[in-house]
Design an enzyme around this catalytic site. Sequence first.
Site, PDB file in Angstrom:
ATOM      1  N   ARG A 167       0.832  -1.202   0.000  1.00 57.47           N
ATOM      2  CA  ARG A 167       0.000   0.000   0.000  1.00 57.47           C
ATOM      3  C   ARG A 167       0.876   1.265   0.000  1.00 57.47           C
ATOM      4  O   ARG A 167       0.581   2.257   0.669  1.00 57.47           O
ATOM      5  CB  ARG A 167      -0.956   0.013   1.198  1.00 57.47           C
ATOM      6  N   SER A 244     -11.569  -0.777   2.882  1.00 59.71           N
ATOM      7  CA  SER A 244     -10.760  -1.037   4.078  1.00 59.71           C
ATOM      8  C   SER A 244     -10.169   0.268   4.593  1.00 59.71           C
ATOM      9  O   SER A 244      -9.440   0.952   3.870  1.00 59.71           O
ATOM     10  CB  SER A 244      -9.630  -2.016   3.748  1.00 59.71           C
ATOM     11  N   GLU A 340      -5.635   3.495   5.876  1.00 56.94           N
ATOM     12  CA  GLU A 340      -5.260   3.272   4.482  1.00 56.94           C
ATOM     13  C   GLU A 340      -5.644   4.460   3.602  1.00 56.94           C
ATOM     14  O   GLU A 340      -4.854   4.876   2.764  1.00 56.94           O
ATOM     15  CB  GLU A 340      -5.925   1.983   3.984  1.00 56.94           C
TER      16      GLU A 340
END
Length: 348
Positions: A167, A244, A340
């Site tokens: 990520r 998420s 995130e």
Amino acid sequence: MSDYTLRRHAPLDARSTFRVQARAELLADVRSATGLADLLAHPDYAALPALILGEGSNLLFAGHVEGLVIALSMPGIRVLSDGGNRATLRVEAGERWDDLVRWSVARGFHGLENMALIPGSVGASPIQNIGAYGSEVGEFIDTVEAFDRQTFDVVRLAHADCAFGYRDSIFKRSPERWIITAVEFVLDRQRPPRLDYAGVRETLAGMGVDVEREIPRPSQVAEAISRLRSSKLPNPVLIGNAGSFFKNPSIASSVADALRNDFPAMPVFGHSGDEAKLSAGWLIEHCGWKGFRDGDAGVSDMHALVLVNHGRASGEQILDLARRVAASVHERFGVHIEPEPRIVGATW
């Protein structure tokens, strides 16, 4: 006439999947890389702080946005080369990610099918190095074309220059510098499918695909992934969310082993040397947050990893809830979890 339009004090409610109220001091809808260069060459806008906006599926507006918001809307998929088993595609930044996945699997290309139904634009995909069900987009990226705000040039960054991680990427680390205008992918027709993520084989079997006797087509895998995602994650069209909200934390393997002694059911995966990953969703659920609601800010009852806006929650309220969730995970397990999505208008 320049290939962009400008609006002042523009509402951003419909520009993010959380659908929280926010306004941009200045919003530019850009329809080409040339229009982007023209916009940023303008003396009134060149020095302004800029936020790049795709479909707004990986950010939370926690306040109004000062400066310039640039929404990239240029679409397009083009085959640069096709050798039969392998092809290179150029995809413009404004193309919808899931449209690219559907386009590629319909033509028999393997690679992107495990990332079906991820919301967002192609231009945003390298920033976060999006991934799902055992695949990450960085694996398939050959080149990223981007506007460099330091030099005012459009440059081409090879895969190795993008510094892809979990990520993470060079674009995420320097968001004020890079504006991605196009991405070039290398995909092939012979790559073995990835079916080992929990639920994939079972879903394919439910679709009538015998994975023991046949290799499923990319389109079949994409359909299975879409069914899995739809069964586990709330649809942002129906309820505001950014998917998420927390990254799976990486911790020392020794710490993970100690936690497993105390919590034998805790999932531990991705062992690599001295590091291991934990499931942020499991940690949050076992702190009792799944299905929690405070006003219109809440945690999904489908998946504890997803924060939701039930209607009128503000970005500040959702951020406050996220901080409370993270604090409780640290208090119970001694593990830090991080968001995130990008948080705009506040700091974590």
